[in-house]
Scaffold this active site. Sequence first.
Site, PDB file in Angstrom:
ATOM      1  N   ASP A  42       7.485  -0.183   1.690  1.00 21.48           N
ATOM      2  CA  ASP A  42       6.626   0.948   1.381  1.00 21.48           C
ATOM      3  C   ASP A  42       5.961   0.622   0.038  1.00 21.48           C
ATOM      4  O   ASP A  42       6.446  -0.213  -0.736  1.00 21.48           O
ATOM      5  CB  ASP A  42       7.417   2.265   1.313  1.00 21.48           C
ATOM      6  CG  ASP A  42       6.474   3.469   1.447  1.00 21.48           C
ATOM      7  OD1 ASP A  42       5.252   3.298   1.276  1.00 21.48           O
ATOM      8  OD2 ASP A  42       6.958   4.588   1.701  1.00 21.48           O
TER       9      ASP A  42
HETATM   10  C1  BGC Z   1       3.874   6.266   1.783  1.00 24.71           C
HETATM   11  C2  BGC Z   1       3.619   5.486   3.050  1.00 24.71           C
HETATM   12  C3  BGC Z   1       2.204   4.979   3.060  1.00 24.71           C
HETATM   13  C4  BGC Z   1       1.982   4.147   1.821  1.00 24.71           C
HETATM   14  C5  BGC Z   1       0.576   3.575   1.712  1.00 24.71           C
HETATM   15  C6  BGC Z   1       3.473   5.524   0.534  1.00 24.71           C
HETATM   16  O1  BGC Z   1       3.497   6.371  -0.566  1.00 24.71           O
HETATM   17  O2  BGC Z   1       5.241   6.605   1.709  1.00 24.71           O
HETATM   18  O3  BGC Z   1       3.864   6.278   4.184  1.00 24.71           O
HETATM   19  O4  BGC Z   1       1.956   4.261   4.234  1.00 24.71           O
HETATM   20  O5  BGC Z   1       2.200   4.943   0.670  1.00 24.71           O
HETATM   21  O6  BGC Z   1      -0.322   4.570   1.432  1.00 24.71           O
END
Ligand code: BGC
Length: 734
Positions: free
Chosen positions: A227
């Site tokens: 993530d």
């Molecule tokens: C989120 C993800 C997301 C990623 C990219 C993170 O803060 O938890 O679900 O895909 O950011 O934006």
Amino acid sequence: MTSRADLTALPLRDRAALGSGADFWTTKALGPVASVMLTDGPHGVRRQSGATDHLGLAGSLPATCFPPAVALGQSFDAALAERVGRALGCEARALEVDVLLGPGINIKRDPRGGRNFEYYSEDPVLTGLLGAAWVRGLQSVGVGASLKHFAANNAEFDRMRISADIDPRTLREIYLRAFAHIVRTAAPWTVMCSYNRINGVYASRNHWLLTELLREEWGFDGLVVSDWGAVDDRPAAVAAGLDLEMPGGGDGDARVVAAVTEGSLDEADVDRAAGRVADLAERVARGRAIEVPEFSDTEHHRLAREVAARCVVLLRNDGDLLPLAPGRSLAVIGAFAAEPRYQGGGSSHVNPTHLDVPVDEIRALAGDAAVSYSRGFGAAEGEDPAALRAEAVAAAAAAEVAVVFLGLAESQESEGFDRTDIDLPADQIDLLTAVLDARPDTVVVLSHGGVLRPPPVVAPAVLDGALLGQAGGGALADVLFGVVNPSGRLAETVPLRLQDVPAYPWFPGEHGHARYGEGLFVGYRWYDMREAAVAFPFGHGLSYTSFGYSGLTLTEADSAITVRLDVTNTGARAGREVVQIYTGVPGSALARPIRELKAVAVTADLEPGARESVSLTIARDDLACWDTRTDRWLVEPGTYRVWAGASSRDLRAEAEIALTGDAVRLPITANSTLGEALADPAAAAILAEAFGAPGPDGGAALGVDVLKLIASVPLGRLANFGVAPDRLAALYDR
Ligand code: BGC
């Protein structure tokens, strides 16, 4: 994977560099490896062309905003989810996006979870079915999915540090089940590891999670991406099985090189990660060669409307107030009728291609009937809330039916924080109370990402739209006027009070730990076990027609149970029925929910009087429980009850089937009890030979069953009662 680019010519520095992003949304082009673009996801493509961020703050190119997972979950319809996945894939291809960051499949453990709108359900089987279908649809047009957030990211509170402390059985049966199902049946190209820790170990450097479970046990052959910003120790993450750190602007690459040089990280791990990045780039290249069907924004908006209508849940409909009778004048009330609440805040925020305004869509279908609009709540500074309310009440009194749009504003729920209550705002409850006084024929339409408990005043008809995406306005009009007969079902229980929620005392956690004290008993598994009153049960949803269930039969073959039944439309309108199959094991020796969802089917749109023979499969694996003694899945032997229901509490037909189950043979040791040894045929034979068979009276003279009395004594401790240890030695270590 079929081929892998030859990376041997690349220096270590470059192989390490392949393991982190070039920028916010792309991987590096290095040597033979091409760059890949990954973006959010999941209910629309968030392709940023200017400033980049992972919180949905900067803008993005227009894309269809399909119903977010909270709504799609309510369709209970895998075929529909597959169509949405495919349409998203087509849009991703058009916007040159290679991997769409979704689906989000975490379990909605508690209605306060700030990101529940991005997840499907409190139930892992429903989540798995929908998620797998979505992934299949997306990947069918050459765009990779990213199954997220792996794993146990069930709250926003302290999400980048907190440890989800979960016992192994609950982890397997509730929180990992959907991940396992989707990895095995839909082969997502990537899996995104979550921010949090699981039982103390960060997901990003959890070798058990990323390597032993995901790859060795489930056979995952894709790439593990972090993530955004989840990696705190890149060399440890690479060793654990992480392949790509995103966005990766720090010194991770240099730390990987240093760790290899000083001998604390195996170079083979770096090569494995780089190789998987190369594999993904090759997959993407093959994907780009797949021809994508032409589409227009208008067509996808139409699809978004069809899907959204299938996600709407008719919670109540006293006196058949809905569908709205033609010609009745309407007072449409509530700010969300003019400014719809249709998606959640944060990284999944999409810039829609169109946006339906519910009151306009209602007017479009109302024919000649008068339709007024009043805001009713949400007073701006300097505005008098009482005057707003009074205007709405007057409009309601002047019309034949009031349609009141209530719900939560964007600022009240989002990624990044959890809610602290599940109530509608007080000014909205006041408004509803006053409107109901003036116009008892009132329909409530709800928009919200997280569960709302019903207000203390009861409207005769309630439609739950959750968050319906950009075409939600049209979809709601379709359902209000009966153009579409609602078939949506609650994918989450609606409790009467927050205090009734199973995780209530433990959520969201403290001092870095979230203890999952309710164990397996999440959502309806808890309420149904306790026969606790709920506002609306899991799976609930009414229709403008009615259905009869008959002829339930069960057959067991090829490691699966086939359930067959007939569903008949017994009402006066065409409609679809969502058939839910639950199983339980009455008299189980295990602590287990009395009823768990195992399969779902959606019938065709049945004309009045029409009947459909529905056939569903319960995979034997889905009946298994995680056995903590042997670290294996085991099907408990016994009689299984199978119910076909219209909700977890509206069970329409049932039958039983006896299953042999899986035999477990535990090693007999000095710590095994006499009872366990006697239950083991080989050990029992040795005992009989050494000590003679238990006498026919078995201690009856004492008025007790002596064996029962001493069954719990560990063999090793029989020495205390004069049994020489060597007389038992033959029992052990086999
Ligand atoms: C989120 C993800 C997301 C990623 C990219 C993170 O803060 O938890 O679900 O895909 O950011 O934006």
